[in-house]
Design a protein around this motif. Structure first.
Motif, short mmCIF file in Angstrom:
data_model
loop_
_atom_site.label_atom_id
_atom_site.label_comp_id
_atom_site.label_asym_id
_atom_site.label_seq_id
_atom_site.Cartn_x
_atom_site.Cartn_y
_atom_site.Cartn_z
N ALA A 37 9.42 7.14 -5.27
CA ALA A 37 8.22 7.96 -5.05
C ALA A 37 6.97 7.08 -5.04
N GLN A 38 6.91 6.10 -5.92
CA GLN A 38 5.76 5.21 -5.95
C GLN A 38 5.63 4.39 -4.67
N MET A 39 6.74 3.97 -4.09
CA MET A 39 6.67 3.23 -2.84
C MET A 39 6.11 4.11 -1.72
N ARG A 40 6.47 5.38 -1.72
CA ARG A 40 5.91 6.30 -0.71
C ARG A 40 4.43 6.54 -0.97
N GLN A 41 4.05 6.63 -2.24
CA GLN A 41 2.64 6.84 -2.57
C GLN A 41 1.78 5.65 -2.14
N LYS A 42 2.27 4.45 -2.37
CA LYS A 42 1.54 3.26 -1.93
C LYS A 42 1.36 3.28 -0.42
N ALA A 43 2.41 3.66 0.30
CA ALA A 43 2.33 3.69 1.76
C ALA A 43 1.27 4.68 2.23
N ARG A 44 1.14 5.80 1.55
CA ARG A 44 0.14 6.81 1.93
C ARG A 44 -1.26 6.23 1.91
N PHE A 45 -1.48 5.24 1.04
CA PHE A 45 -2.79 4.61 0.92
C PHE A 45 -2.85 3.27 1.65
N ILE A 256 -6.54 -17.16 -1.70
CA ILE A 256 -6.68 -15.95 -2.52
C ILE A 256 -5.78 -14.87 -1.93
N ALA A 257 -4.99 -14.25 -2.79
CA ALA A 257 -4.20 -13.08 -2.39
C ALA A 257 -4.83 -11.85 -3.05
N MET A 258 -4.14 -10.71 -2.99
CA MET A 258 -4.69 -9.49 -3.57
C MET A 258 -3.62 -8.79 -4.39
N GLY A 259 -3.97 -8.42 -5.62
CA GLY A 259 -3.06 -7.66 -6.46
C GLY A 259 -3.86 -6.79 -7.39
N THR A 260 -3.22 -5.75 -7.93
CA THR A 260 -3.96 -4.76 -8.69
C THR A 260 -3.53 -4.62 -10.14
N ASP A 261 -2.35 -5.14 -10.50
CA ASP A 261 -1.83 -5.01 -11.86
C ASP A 261 -1.54 -3.53 -12.12
N GLY A 262 -0.74 -3.23 -13.12
CA GLY A 262 -0.44 -1.84 -13.43
C GLY A 262 0.12 -1.13 -12.21
N PHE A 263 -0.16 0.18 -12.12
CA PHE A 263 0.22 0.91 -10.92
C PHE A 263 -0.66 2.12 -10.73
N SER A 264 -1.28 2.22 -9.58
CA SER A 264 -1.83 3.47 -9.07
C SER A 264 -1.72 3.38 -7.56
N PRO A 265 -1.58 4.51 -6.87
CA PRO A 265 -1.38 4.46 -5.42
C PRO A 265 -2.56 3.88 -4.65
N TRP A 266 -3.76 4.02 -5.18
CA TRP A 266 -4.97 3.68 -4.40
C TRP A 266 -5.73 2.46 -4.92
N SER A 267 -5.27 1.83 -5.99
CA SER A 267 -6.07 0.80 -6.66
C SER A 267 -6.39 -0.41 -5.79
N GLN A 268 -5.61 -0.64 -4.73
CA GLN A 268 -5.91 -1.77 -3.84
C GLN A 268 -7.28 -1.62 -3.18
N HIS A 269 -7.69 -0.40 -2.92
CA HIS A 269 -9.00 -0.20 -2.28
C HIS A 269 -10.14 -0.50 -3.27
N VAL A 270 -9.92 -0.20 -4.53
CA VAL A 270 -10.90 -0.54 -5.56
C VAL A 270 -10.95 -2.06 -5.74
N GLU A 271 -9.76 -2.68 -5.80
CA GLU A 271 -9.70 -4.13 -5.97
C GLU A 271 -10.41 -4.86 -4.84
N MET A 272 -10.22 -4.41 -3.61
CA MET A 272 -10.84 -5.08 -2.47
C MET A 272 -12.37 -4.96 -2.54
N ALA A 273 -12.86 -3.80 -2.94
CA ALA A 273 -14.31 -3.64 -3.09
C ALA A 273 -14.84 -4.54 -4.20
#
Length: 353
Positions: A37-45, A256-273
């Motif tokens: 389910a988490q893999m599908r949630q990540k894909a949605r974002f 530089i790569a990008m990672g968010t630690d932990g897990f939330s479906p949308w955190s990559q957008h916060v990390e990028m900002a």
């Protein structure tokens, strides 16, 4: 290209297309149903692949790695990390106390993860707990390299970062967090261009409007998240240290790569900002979150939009080069050329990053 007969045509006039994002540091669930389910949630974002970095106990991560979730992000995993004993924190990593144990990856015979096809060796270091000594982390790194594995270190202190660079570390799963980096560290980094940084910036400590998540998470959960988004001076100081360090390392040419630690479906957008707030340009951040992260995960068919690669891309309603938060304005996500179902399904809300 010549479209095949009967192919559907989608008009993207006025849209912007970017490669699917890649989150190079998450800690997902360890039971298979939740993990899928988490893999599908990540894909949605807009995420096409993720890397579980050091807390993947059991076999679920390896099972999903071997059988990707339809309509979900690809999963890569480092299995279980290696730490000194950390009573009261977590028993997910292997606890080691001697060089022999460190080289084996656990305090008994065997190499537990490498037989599963481990993607990157994760090793945790937290200041509040006993650290692996230089002798132990050198044993980990040397043994991993002898078996063709790479090692990522979860770091905190500048002193440890320098020692790990000298020992041959391949990637940092956090930036230096205890102080501003110095010229000696910058010089060491420039002498080792193969080393990758996944910044994993902390909460910026600034009140933010989370209205962009409306319709994507349950209203009650969004209300709680919004209430928790406040100005916090101590968090701002912690962010400032890591932001300055990231800006210096990016300017010095570190990958530089990008990672968010932990897990939330949308955190990559916060990390990028946050990466842009730290001083990187939107273009640099997009490259970090796509091409560079794909290279770190050794996903040779992902990370860029090119002939012969996977058709993993995100269609945006506005250009993120103008404003990095435009990565949140997702019109559609395509993985392997198929549109991802982005209907709101009550994806769990969490502020964990």
């Amino acid at each position: 290209m010549q479209a095949p007969e009967g192919a559907a045509r989608v008009n993207l006039a006025g849209k912007t297309v970017i490669p699917a994002l890649i989150d190079a540091h998450i800690h997902p669930a360890t039971d298979r149903l939740t993990l899928e389910a988490q893999m599908r949630q990540k894909a949605r974002f807009g995420v096409g692949a993720v890397l579980g970095l050091g807390l993947d106990t059991g076999t679920a991560a390896f099972d999903v790695r071997g059988t990707p979730v339809a309509g979900g992000a690809l999963l890569r995993t480092a299995g279980r990390g290696i730490t000194a004993p950390e009573p009261g924190r977590t028993e997910a990593p292997h606890w080691v106390t001697t060089e022999d144990e460190a080289a084996r990856g656990r305090p008994r015979a065997g190499r537990p993860e490498s037989g599963h096809g481990q993607d990157l060796g994760g090793r945790s270091r937290r200041q509040a707990y006993t650290k692996l000594s230089p002798a132990l982390y050198r044993a980990v790194i040397d043994e991993a390299h002898a078996h063709g594995l790479r090692v990522a270190a979860h770091i905190f202190a500048l002193e440890d970062a320098k020692g790990l660079l000298a020992a041959g570390i391949d990637a940092f799963a956090h930036g230096v967090r205890d102080r501003d980096i110095d010229e000696e560290f910058l010089q060491m980094v420039q002498e080792r261009p193969q080393v990758v940084l996944i910044p994993n910036l902390p909460d910026r400590g600034v009140a933010a409007d989370l209205g962009w998540l409306a319709g994507q998470v349950p209203a009650g959960e969004l209300e709680k998240l919004q209430a928790g988004s406040t100005d916090r001076p101590e968090a701002q100081r912690a962010f400032g240290i890591q932001a300055r360090n990231l800006a210096k390392l990016s300017e010095a040419g570190m990958t530089i790569a990008m990672g968010t630690d932990g897990f939330s479906p949308w955190s990559q957008h916060v990390e990028m900002a946050d990466m842009v707030a730290a001083g990187m340009t939107p273009a640099q951040v997009i490259v970090a979150a796509t091409r560079n992260s794909a290279a770190l995960l050794q996903l040779t068919e992902s990370g860029t939009i090119e002939t012969g690669k996977r058709a993993d891309f995100v269609v945006l309603d506005a250009n993120p080069l103008d404003d990095i938060t435009n990565t949140r304005r997702i019109a559609a996500v395509y993985l392997l050329g198929a549109a991802v179902d982005r209907s709101a399904d009550g994806a769990p809300a969490t502020a964990t990053r």
